[in-house]
Design a protein around this motif. Structure first.
Motif, PDB file in Angstrom:
ATOM      1  N   LEU A   1      36.169 -22.464  43.817  1.00 61.11           N
ATOM      2  CA  LEU A   1      36.710 -21.670  42.706  1.00 61.11           C
ATOM      3  C   LEU A   1      35.979 -20.335  42.581  1.00 61.11           C
ATOM      4  O   LEU A   1      36.591 -19.304  42.305  1.00 61.11           O
ATOM      5  CB  LEU A   1      36.589 -22.458  41.394  1.00 61.11           C
TER       6      LEU A   1
ATOM      7  N   LEU B   1      45.534 -23.949  39.192  1.00 60.07           N
ATOM      8  CA  LEU B   1      44.574 -23.343  38.265  1.00 60.07           C
ATOM      9  C   LEU B   1      44.743 -23.899  36.857  1.00 60.07           C
ATOM     10  O   LEU B   1      43.753 -24.133  36.146  1.00 60.07           O
ATOM     11  CB  LEU B   1      44.743 -21.818  38.254  1.00 60.07           C
TER      12      LEU B   1
ATOM     13  N   VAL C   1      40.251 -25.415  46.716  1.00 61.31           N
ATOM     14  CA  VAL C   1      40.256 -25.660  45.275  1.00 61.31           C
ATOM     15  C   VAL C   1      40.981 -26.963  44.950  1.00 61.31           C
ATOM     16  O   VAL C   1      40.598 -27.703  44.037  1.00 61.31           O
ATOM     17  CB  VAL C   1      40.909 -24.467  44.544  1.00 61.31           C
TER      18      VAL C   1
ATOM     19  N   GLN D   1      36.506 -25.844  34.155  1.00 62.96           N
ATOM     20  CA  GLN D   1      37.394 -25.165  33.212  1.00 62.96           C
ATOM     21  C   GLN D   1      37.049 -23.680  33.106  1.00 62.96           C
ATOM     22  O   GLN D   1      37.927 -22.817  33.140  1.00 62.96           O
ATOM     23  CB  GLN D   1      37.279 -25.845  31.840  1.00 62.96           C
TER      24      GLN D   1
ATOM     25  N   LEU E   1      43.054 -27.279  36.526  1.00 63.00           N
ATOM     26  CA  LEU E   1      41.596 -27.177  36.376  1.00 63.00           C
ATOM     27  C   LEU E   1      41.218 -26.554  35.042  1.00 63.00           C
ATOM     28  O   LEU E   1      40.210 -26.912  34.424  1.00 63.00           O
ATOM     29  CB  LEU E   1      41.018 -26.367  37.541  1.00 63.00           C
ATOM     30  N   PHE E   2      42.025 -25.603  34.586  1.00 65.28           N
ATOM     31  CA  PHE E   2      41.787 -24.933  33.312  1.00 65.28           C
ATOM     32  C   PHE E   2      41.873 -25.928  32.149  1.00 65.28           C
ATOM     33  O   PHE E   2      41.192 -25.760  31.134  1.00 65.28           O
ATOM     34  CB  PHE E   2      42.819 -23.815  33.140  1.00 65.28           C
TER      35      PHE E   2
ATOM     36  N   CYS F   1      39.220 -17.253  37.057  1.00 62.15           N
ATOM     37  CA  CYS F   1      40.244 -16.926  38.064  1.00 62.15           C
ATOM     38  C   CYS F   1      41.501 -16.388  37.384  1.00 62.15           C
ATOM     39  O   CYS F   1      42.083 -15.381  37.821  1.00 62.15           O
ATOM     40  CB  CYS F   1      40.593 -18.165  38.892  1.00 62.15           C
TER      41      CYS F   1
ATOM     42  N   ARG G   1      37.704 -16.772  42.856  1.00 62.62           N
ATOM     43  CA  ARG G   1      37.599 -15.769  41.786  1.00 62.62           C
ATOM     44  C   ARG G   1      37.179 -14.417  42.339  1.00 62.62           C
ATOM     45  O   ARG G   1      37.737 -13.379  41.964  1.00 62.62           O
ATOM     46  CB  ARG G   1      36.590 -16.247  40.734  1.00 62.62           C
TER      47      ARG G   1
ATOM     48  N   ALA H   1      37.994 -21.835  36.393  1.00 61.34           N
ATOM     49  CA  ALA H   1      39.444 -21.639  36.455  1.00 61.34           C
ATOM     50  C   ALA H   1      39.875 -20.546  35.486  1.00 61.34           C
ATOM     51  O   ALA H   1      40.751 -19.722  35.805  1.00 61.34           O
ATOM     52  CB  ALA H   1      40.169 -22.946  36.129  1.00 61.34           C
TER      53      ALA H   1
END
Length: 508
Positions: free
Chosen positions: A89, A115, A78, A127, A118-119, A133, A93, A130
């Motif tokens: 990702l 995370l 990731v 996005q 990326l979020f 996840c 997840r 993430a």
């Protein structure tokens, strides 16, 4: 919980998103039914709305635990800025559905930070992955996992004002899950402004967003610190008036959001701190009108899951009446009783829990208000009420309590009760082994004999004294049983009244 928003077919799953959503809502409905007598703290998963990696369907298959090295390899995949990051990702997840893997992941240095990076990226697909996840982590039953997610709460709040309904919904359910598990999360969210953010979101036109918002708010309002720390903030916002509006529009708009906000109102009422505010907003007449509307939908056009809206609405009305004496005058409408009995008749067989909720409301309506006692008699609803005596132990107690409320209003009411087939139905109740049911039955008999002595004579003619004698050795009942036997042992006339008044001390 029954929105009609459509999504495309689920790749690899073979089912539409709406079908998967319906399945999830069925399970949530079952959970509410199973835990109706308790608080409804629970977690929600949205993973079924998306395809699982490798053709796996998360509803059918769960991954096994990964070793620490395997988890580390996933994290490194990731972290690498390669074109394969989205696939990495997706695999992460799916792996995070396993509790042990979740625990190993949050212990890795930089895992949550990665995370979050990326979020908060500008790439929508990254996005979303993430966010999924983080959503898996939020569903963990381990408080340590929830607390590891503390750094993400401010970003989740920020993205509630986003333009993607699906992304906003995912953020809401992630927040709600974190709120359930950790007091630390709740304490962080309050100063971060979760209540003002939710107050802004509640004006969204999207049913899915409103339903998710109701879920977050219901979890917050069930926290042990809610009466002192959360409810006051809610009352100082625009949330109560919008919640009431959404609940009362539930038959025309989305039933799912209405159910969530009805439970929210119920928890606010149960906090014992907000009833004056709700009454000032017109909660009693508004909820009464909604109950009348729901009863009018029965049986032809009742939407699926209507009983899940009926239940919290009944509870709100019951508890408002229980807390605030004298407010029955706001809802003096005979149609309310007719609506209650229509609901009873409709849901009696398939959803018996509704019987108890209706009877609680009927009890609170008749406790202090002669209007509803008179209406119960004038509308000839006593036979239908008496038929509920054998439903269950609690139903029996409540039916007898309502009848006591009527009998307490004096001789005219007792005479009407006597003219109804009450005594023959009370005799089987006296034969039950449950002291609480029998005790309430004794209270009713005492009131009937006190205000209507001819009822005592009829009771003896029907063999009632023998039913009483069976309880002479029951410690918690024997004093009242002896008092009633003394009352029915006297001839009809002045001596009966003397015996009735002598028995008062046994029932005081």
């Amino acid at each position: 919980m029954w929105g009609r928003r459509r999504r495309g077919a689920v790749p690899g799953g073979g089912r539409s998103a709406e079908e998967l959503r319906a399945r999830r809502r069925e399970r949530e409905a079952a959970l509410r039914k199973a835990r109706r007598q308790e608080q409804l703290v629970s977690k929600r998963l949205l993973r079924e709305d998306t395809a699982e990696e490798g053709g796996q369907d998360g509803a059918e298959s769960m991954p096994g635990p990964l070793s620490e090295d395997e988890v580390l390899q996933l994290l490194r995949g990731v972290q690498r800025g390669s074109e394969d990051r989205k696939s990495s990702l997706g695999r992460l997840r799916w792996a995070l559905q396993n509790k042990e893997t979740q625990q190993k992941f949050v212990r890795l240095d930089g895992s949550i930070r990665t995370l979050i990076g990326l979020f908060t990226s500008s790439l929508a697909d990254m996005q979303m992955e993430a966010a999924r996840c983080l959503h898996e982590l939020s569903h963990s039953s381990d408080p340590a996992v929830a607390e590891a997610c503390l750094p993400v709460t401010s970003y989740l709040l920020t993205y509630l004002s986003g333009h993607s309904v699906e992304f906003t919904e995912l953020c809401l359910y992630t927040l709600g899950n974190l709120v359930v598990e950790s007091e630390a999360v709740r304490k962080q969210l309050l100063p971060q402004g979760i209540i003002p953010v939710l107050a802004s979101c509640i004006q969204s036109p999207h049913e899915a967003v409103l339903e998710g918002l109701g879920y977050v708010l219901s979890q917050l309002l069930q926290a042990k610190e809610a009466p002192t720390e959360i409810v006051p903030l809610v009352l100082d916002s625009v949330l109560p008036q919008h919640m009431l509006r959404l609940v009362c529009s539930g038959l025309k708009a989305g039933t799912g959001a209405a159910v969530e906000f009805a439970w929210c109102l119920h928890y606010i009422v149960c906090s014992h701190t907000a009833n004056a505010v709700l009454l000032s907003l017109g909660a009693l007449p508004a909820l009464t009108s909604l109950l009348l509307d729901m009863a009018s939908e029965i049986p032809q056009d009742a939407p699926e899951g209507l009983e899940l809206l009926v239940c919290p609405v009944l509870r709100c009305l019951s508890n408002l009446l229980a807390e605030e004496t004298g407010c029955e005058g706001q809802i003096q409408d005979e149609r309310l009783l007719i609506a209650l009995f229509l609901i009873l008749q409709t849901f009696f067989q398939q959803h018996p829990f509704i019987v108890q909720e209706c009877l609680w409301l009927l009890n609170n309506l008749t406790a202090d208000e002669p209007f509803f006692c008179s209406a119960l008699l004038s509308l000839d609803l006593l036979p239908a009420l008496l038929q509920l005596l054998p439903c269950s132990q609690m139903a029996g107690v409540l039916v007898l309590t309502v009848l006591c409320n009527v009998a307490e209003k004096g001789p005219a009411y007792c005479q009407q009760l006597h003219r109804q087939p009450a005594l023959p139905l009370l005799l089987p109740a006296l034969a039950l082994p449950d002291p609480e049911v029998v005790g309430q039955c004794l209270e009713l008999l005492h009131l009937l004999f006190l205000h209507c002595p001819e009822a005592a004579a009829d009771f003896v003619r029907q063999g009632g004294h023998r039913a009483l004698e069976q309880h002479q050795s029951t410690p918690e009942l024997q004093e009242r049983v002896r008092a009633l036997l003394d009352m029915v042992g006297q001839p009809l006339g002045a001596s009966t009244f003397s015996s009735c008044h002598a028995a008062l001390s046994a029932f005081s």
